[in-house]
Design a protein around this motif. Structure first.
Motif, PDB file in Angstrom:
ATOM      1  N   ILE A 167       0.837  -1.208   0.000  1.00 55.03           N
ATOM      2  CA  ILE A 167       0.000   0.000   0.000  1.00 55.03           C
ATOM      3  C   ILE A 167       0.867   1.252   0.000  1.00 55.03           C
ATOM      4  N   ILE A 168       1.880   1.271   0.852  1.00 57.39           N
ATOM      5  CA  ILE A 168       2.776   2.438   0.903  1.00 57.39           C
ATOM      6  C   ILE A 168       3.464   2.642  -0.447  1.00 57.39           C
ATOM      7  N   GLY A 169       3.865   1.542  -1.065  1.00 56.73           N
ATOM      8  CA  GLY A 169       4.488   1.636  -2.383  1.00 56.73           C
ATOM      9  C   GLY A 169       3.545   2.240  -3.403  1.00 56.73           C
ATOM     10  N   TYR A 170       2.290   1.758  -3.423  1.00 58.92           N
ATOM     11  CA  TYR A 170       1.293   2.294  -4.346  1.00 58.92           C
ATOM     12  C   TYR A 170       1.042   3.785  -4.091  1.00 58.92           C
ATOM     13  N   VAL A 171       0.975   4.164  -2.816  1.00 62.06           N
ATOM     14  CA  VAL A 171       0.733   5.577  -2.480  1.00 62.06           C
ATOM     15  C   VAL A 171       1.840   6.448  -3.072  1.00 62.06           C
ATOM     16  N   ASN A 172       3.079   6.003  -2.958  1.00 62.17           N
ATOM     17  CA  ASN A 172       4.193   6.757  -3.537  1.00 62.17           C
ATOM     18  C   ASN A 172       4.077   6.851  -5.058  1.00 62.17           C
ATOM     19  N   VAL A 173       3.696   5.744  -5.679  1.00 66.75           N
ATOM     20  CA  VAL A 173       3.536   5.742  -7.144  1.00 66.75           C
ATOM     21  C   VAL A 173       2.429   6.703  -7.568  1.00 66.75           C
ATOM     22  N   PHE A 174       1.270   6.597  -6.907  1.00 67.92           N
ATOM     23  CA  PHE A 174       0.125   7.429  -7.285  1.00 67.92           C
ATOM     24  C   PHE A 174       0.397   8.915  -7.045  1.00 67.92           C
ATOM     25  N   CYS A 175       1.017   9.229  -5.904  1.00 72.54           N
ATOM     26  CA  CYS A 175       1.304  10.632  -5.606  1.00 72.54           C
ATOM     27  C   CYS A 175       2.337  11.203  -6.578  1.00 72.54           C
ATOM     28  N   ASP A 176       3.286  10.373  -6.966  1.00 68.72           N
ATOM     29  CA  ASP A 176       4.278  10.832  -7.930  1.00 68.72           C
ATOM     30  C   ASP A 176       3.630  11.172  -9.266  1.00 68.72           C
TER      31      ASP A 176
END
Length: 358
Positions: free
Chosen positions: A223-232
């Protein structure tokens, strides 16, 4: 190779504005023979093939529509994978041909084994499954050739165990999985098999609990990884969606009025949620998310619990505890997460919240 003789005879005839009757008359055959050629029900004998090609001013190869397959190793491996993905049983014949041509090539043997395993498990065909077992063992012996880091002796024996499960040899499968359970990779399958197939629920529970805890940790990182991807990407709606989903999942693993270490994680998820709301201009939602984070942090910090068995569905694990790098308290984790964003709006909202609720 593929042959398109039927289509080509029809196409050449029509290009020359001939009826089936006229072509039959030219070649000295019956109309029925031409009909069968064009329908793929029969093929002309060699002499007639040459006559047809000569009549249409083409070569026999062109008339046949002959296309030779690329039978080099890499191309053959790719075809085997495509047969698996398309669920085409013709792949089994292709596999046997490939095995005769490349009997000692790891990629051919392994992908043929996987093909037999998949089709055998889907159809419950013992003959296919036993062939898969034979090929899996052969592929294990050829492992020094392997260059795929996702394939190892551990994963091959995992596949063998799954075949044994399909064959009804559950105890044998479980013992094999236990033997090759590196890093707890097969905890979930051992637990399932012990409970569902071996009538050993007490033993199963330990493996299921270990699998649950391990997968919770993996899910948090995903989830944390996805959040970083989406925010980027600036895709804040997707970041919000996965964070809310994660919060719901982790909250569901909390016993009522019993804090656990997942509360601390949820606090950081709420901070990430606040950041994403702030980036879309929804200050009210951002403020509420921070407020949720702080309230949950107060509850956890009042009675912190890092024991594994504080998680719902985990009855044992008294000797297991959880560690993180978020800080000594949940509120420390909130501050650390806010600082990591280096976002003035988020920091100002947190300061406003803290001053308002002193």
């Amino acid at each position: 190779m593929t042959i398109k003789l039927a289509q080509n005879i029809r196409a050449f005839r029509k290009q020359n504005s001939l009826t089936q009757e006229q072509l039959a008359e030219v070649l000295g055959v019956t109309v029925g023979a031409v009909y069968k050629w064009e329908s793929g029900l029969s093929v002309p004998e060699l002499r007639l093939l040459m006559e047809i090609a000569d009549f249409f001013d083409t070569s026999v190869d062109v008339l046949l529509g002959y296309e030779m397959k690329d039978n080099r190793l890499k191309a053959t491996v790719q075809r085997l994978k495509e047969y698996r993905h398309s669920k085409d049983l013709a792949g089994l014949c292709e596999a046997e041909k490939a095995l005769k041509k490349y009997p000692n090539a790891f990629e051919i043997v392994y992908n043929s084994a996987v093909l037999y395993k998949v089709f055998g498990m889907e159809s419950q065909d013992r003959k296919l499954l036993n062939r898969a077992l034979e090929l899996m063992e052969n592929s294990r012996l050829l492992l020094p050739q392997n260059t795929n880091p996702e394939i190892s002796e551990v994963t091959i024996y995992g596949s063998v165990a799954k075949i044994y499960l399909t064959l009804g040899e559950s105890d044998r499968a479980v013992e094999l999985l236990k033997q090759y359970n590196a890093g707890g990779i097969y905890d979930y399958l051992i637990g399932l098999s012990l409970a569902a197939d071996c009538a050993r629920p007490g033993e199963a529970e330990t493996f299921l609990e270990q699998a649950l805890l391990r997968n919770i940790t993996a899910l948090i990182h995903i989830i944390i990884g996805y959040v970083n991807v989406f925010c980027d990407r600036g895709d804040y709606s997707s970041a919000q969606a996965i964070l809310l989903w994660g919060i719901n999942i982790l909250s569901g693993l909390r016993e009522a009025h019993k804090p656990n270490f997942l509360d601390k994680i949820c606090c950081t998820f709420f901070v990430c949620l606040a950041y994403s709301y702030g980036k879309t201009g929804d200050s009210a939602a951002a403020y509420q998310a921070l407020r949720n984070a702080r309230e949950l942090a107060w509850q956890f910090d009042a009675a912190p619990n890092y024991e594994a068995n504080a998680v719902r569905f985990v009855a044992h694990g008294e000797d297991a505890s959880i560690h993180d790098d978020l800080g000594a308290t949940a509120e420390d984790g909130i501050r650390k997460t806010i600082a990591s964003f280096a976002d003035e709006t988020l920091s100002a909202l947190w300061k406003e919240l803290c001053e308002h609720e002193k």
